[in-house]
Design an enzyme around this catalytic site. Structure first.
Site, mmCIF file in Angstrom:
data_model
loop_
_atom_site.group_PDB
_atom_site.id
_atom_site.type_symbol
_atom_site.label_atom_id
_atom_site.label_comp_id
_atom_site.label_asym_id
_atom_site.label_seq_id
_atom_site.Cartn_x
_atom_site.Cartn_y
_atom_site.Cartn_z
ATOM 1 N NE ARG A 63 17.637 48.254 39.887
ATOM 2 C CZ ARG A 63 18.231 47.075 39.737
ATOM 3 N NH1 ARG A 63 19.163 46.688 40.566
ATOM 4 N NH2 ARG A 63 17.888 46.279 38.737
ATOM 5 C CE LYS A 172 37.969 38.943 40.654
ATOM 6 N NZ LYS A 172 38.258 38.894 42.089
ATOM 7 C CG HIS A 202 43.111 44.891 40.904
ATOM 8 N ND1 HIS A 202 42.332 43.802 41.180
ATOM 9 C CD2 HIS A 202 43.918 45.034 41.977
ATOM 10 C CE1 HIS A 202 42.651 43.311 42.370
ATOM 11 N NE2 HIS A 202 43.620 44.047 42.882
ATOM 12 C CE LYS A 206 47.830 44.158 42.893
ATOM 13 N NZ LYS A 206 47.461 45.024 43.998
ATOM 14 C CD GLU A 240 43.483 38.977 49.830
ATOM 15 O OE1 GLU A 240 43.079 40.143 49.843
ATOM 16 O OE2 GLU A 240 42.821 38.035 49.375
ATOM 17 C CG ASP A 259 38.335 36.424 45.124
ATOM 18 O OD1 ASP A 259 37.669 37.261 44.485
ATOM 19 O OD2 ASP A 259 38.995 36.714 46.145
ATOM 20 C CG HIS A 264 43.790 38.941 40.487
ATOM 21 N ND1 HIS A 264 43.246 39.811 39.578
ATOM 22 C CD2 HIS A 264 43.014 39.025 41.595
ATOM 23 C CE1 HIS A 264 42.182 40.395 40.115
ATOM 24 N NE2 HIS A 264 42.015 39.929 41.340
ATOM 25 C CE LYS A 374 39.621 36.793 50.367
ATOM 26 N NZ LYS A 374 40.068 38.074 49.806
HETATM 27 C C1 BG6 Z 1 40.161 41.002 44.384
HETATM 28 C C2 BG6 Z 1 39.556 39.871 45.145
HETATM 29 O O1 BG6 Z 1 40.065 40.786 43.007
HETATM 30 O O2 BG6 Z 1 41.522 41.114 44.744
HETATM 31 C C3 BG6 Z 1 39.703 40.061 46.634
HETATM 32 O O3 BG6 Z 1 38.179 39.760 44.813
HETATM 33 C C4 BG6 Z 1 41.137 40.305 46.988
HETATM 34 O O4 BG6 Z 1 39.200 38.955 47.351
HETATM 35 C C5 BG6 Z 1 41.733 41.387 46.110
HETATM 36 O O5 BG6 Z 1 41.186 40.703 48.341
HETATM 37 C C6 BG6 Z 1 43.220 41.489 46.329
HETATM 38 O O6 BG6 Z 1 43.700 42.607 45.659
HETATM 39 P P1 BG6 Z 1 45.021 43.335 46.157
HETATM 40 O O7 BG6 Z 1 45.254 44.391 45.136
HETATM 41 O O8 BG6 Z 1 44.737 43.839 47.536
HETATM 42 O O9 BG6 Z 1 46.071 42.272 46.167
#
Ligand code: BG6
Length: 525
Positions: A63, A172, A202, A206, A240, A259, A264, A374
């Site tokens: 936008r 996602k 993603h 990896k 994390e 999430d 993942h 987290k």
């Molecule tokens: C994302 C999540 O898909 O993956 C985040 O939305 C998370 O909350 C992230 O921090 C973690 O990705 P990576 O590659 O840092 O492990």
């Protein structure tokens, strides 16, 4: 560190023929964070490695009002900040930036798509993009369906010639729950064929996640013991150190299960647990992943507490600094926010753990414990295969519980590699056993950094290889399995906060894992 080519004979081999064909990548949500931090830096990195075609172009669509040059300037600034090594050689960046174009438009307005269509035809003529198009949806998810419909209405879903192709990458979150995922898949399916659809996760990009396949199926010695006869249980962790940070809004609505686990970690789980595929063909692999998902015991609403644990961090310490709890973060966010306010008594989990039982011959009775949180002590993602204890203990001087069972740890990040832990005799007159490590480290072994997940996945999509993308059936199965947890957690009050920031999660998760099996404990990676 990237070693010079001469020092690394593997480099050429790694490149092989994986160079993208001519194409244009259209990024919806181009002024957003994902594009700035990941997508443009990934495309630039491919360009630097000569993996993009001369007939490459990228079109940003957002936008925000900007012309091509302002967009190039913005990408220069953000890639300086987020690209690995910034923009490197300015002359290389300069030539890359000439491949960037921009359209500012309302994603709901058909005129913007007419403009996009004209630009794409132009690029085909003047930049040799050959009619090949990747549309990348990197917008808030509520825009996915409107954009898909508009692409269909403008006929941008259709190839412009028999030789050209059109693909769509969807970021996602793919749905918020099962009904919304089904709806989205339905909406996509009206406009695109499943072969055109690339649901990105993603984690699958990896290097270490892909290596799970190589490790299992390129080695003869592990597969025979990869089953319930030898494995006690499996722990999959994605921890994390960061909190929800400036994503409080998104995170409060999502939570850890949605999430990280639904997407993942279920992907990682399926690679660890699947049967050998008949070939490396995308669908052969995805069929096996789906088969193992279908073998997971579908626990019911009344069983949620026997299969899942949730947590939310309160105040604590992270990296030596005092940090606020999740609810305090929401409060602080609300105080600053002029717009939407979030629930300051939030019931959203910042830690989630599920136990999956796979009902098949290979895995009968072997629990897979999957956790993500987290504000844990550090950032670490790994798969730990915990083998059974020896059947009989010969070493009387050593207490049985001092001999740890063998563990195979696949370290996804950081410090990518694989460690096998086993008992060895300590030097000396007595027979004392101690746990030692046999270690493989990616960086050391190959002397080359692993490509960013997005580089690999963007290139795969341009090459038409969907292996590392989630197929429709698996996404839906993942949501289906977790639906009881999502619903029960939404409806039942929680005793939050129940873990301190900087700890390994709620105490309940510790008692949970050892319930009925006192020897099972969470690893502290
Ligand atoms: C994302 C999540 O898909 O993956 C985040 O939305 C998370 O909350 C992230 O921090 C973690 O990705 P990576 O590659 O840092 O492990």
């Amino acid at each position: 560190m990237i070693h010079p080519e001469v020092e690394n004979p593997l480099r050429e081999e790694m490149r092989m023929e994986r160079k993208a064909p001519p194409c244009v990548v259209v990024i919806f949500g181009a002024s957003g964070d994902l594009n700035k931090r990941k997508l443009t830096p990934a495309l630039y990195s491919l360009y630097q490695q000569h993996l993009l075609s001369n007939g490459f172009a990228m079109v940003g669509f957002s936008r925000t009002k900007m012309d091509h040059q302002a967009f190039r300037d913005l990408m220069t600034e953000t890639t300086k900040e987020f690209g690995e090594g910034g923009i490197g050689d300015p002359s290389v960046w300069e030539s890359f930036s000439q491949t960037l174009f921009y359209i500012s438009g309302d994603p709901n307005n058909p005129e913007a798509y007419q403009q996009l269509s004209d630009l794409l035809n132009n690029l085909d003529r003047e930049h040799g993009t050959a009619g090949n198009r990747v549309f990348y949806l990197s917008t808030p998810p509520e825009l996915y369906t409107p954009i898909i419909k508009q692409l269909g209405a403008a006929k941008l879903n259709q190839a412009v010639s028999p030789e050209s192709w059109v693909r769509i990458i969807i970021e996602k979150p793919f749905g918020y729950d099962l009904p919304s995922a089904l709806r989205l898949n339905g909406d996509v399916g009206v406009v695109f064929n499943e072969e055109q659809v690339y649901r990105i996760d993603h984690y699958l990009g990896k290097e270490t996640v892909q290596n799970i396949l190589a490790f299992r199926f390129a080695n003869g010695i592990f597969e025979p013991i990869w089953n319930h006869n030898f494995i006690d249980h499996v722990q999959i962790t994605a921890a994390e150190a960061v909190g929800a940070g400036d994503r409080v809004g998104y995170y409060e609505a999502a939570g850890a299960l949605r999430d990280m686990i639904q997407n993942h970690l279920l992907q990682v789980f399926s690679l660890v647990a699947m049967e050998p595929p008949v070939s490396l063909d995308a669908n052969a692999i995805r069929d096996e992943k789906q088969k193992v998902m279908m073998a997971v015991y579908p626990f019911g609403y009344d069983e949620v507490s026997r299969f899942a644990v949730r947590g939310q961090y309160g105040a604590g310490t992270s990296n030596g600094k005092a940090v606020a709890g999740f609810r305090e973060e929401i409060k602080a966010f609300n105080e600053k926010s002029k717009g939407h306010k979030y629930n300051e008594e939030s019931n959203t989990e910042t830690y989630a753990m599920v136990r999956l039982m796979v009902n098949n011959w290979r895995w009968a009775g072997v629990p897979f414990f999957i956790r993500s949180g987290k504000r844990m002590p550090k950032r670490v993602s790994e798969v730990a295969i915990q083998f059974k204890r020896v059947p009989h203990l010969l070493f009387r001087q050593t207490k049985a519980d001092r001999i740890e069972p063998n563990t195979l740890v696949i370290r996804i990040q950081p410090d990518e590699g694989i460690t096998l832990k086993f008992g060895a005799k300590m030097p000396g007159q007595a027979m004392h056993i101690r746990e030692v490590n046999m270690d493989f480290q990616y960086g050391e072994q190959f002397g080359r950094h692993s490509p960013e997940a997005y580089e690999r996945l963007l290139l795969d999509c341009m090459l038409g290889d969907p292996t590392l993308f989630a197929r429709r059936d698996m996404v839906e199965k993942g949501w289906e399995l977790l639906t009881p947890v999502l619903d029960v957690w939404r409806d039942e009050p929680a005793n939050f906060p129940n873990y301190e920031a900087g700890s390994w999660g709620p105490a309940e998760a510790d008692t949970f894992i050892s319930h009925g099996a006192a020897h099972r404990r969470w690893r502290k990676p």
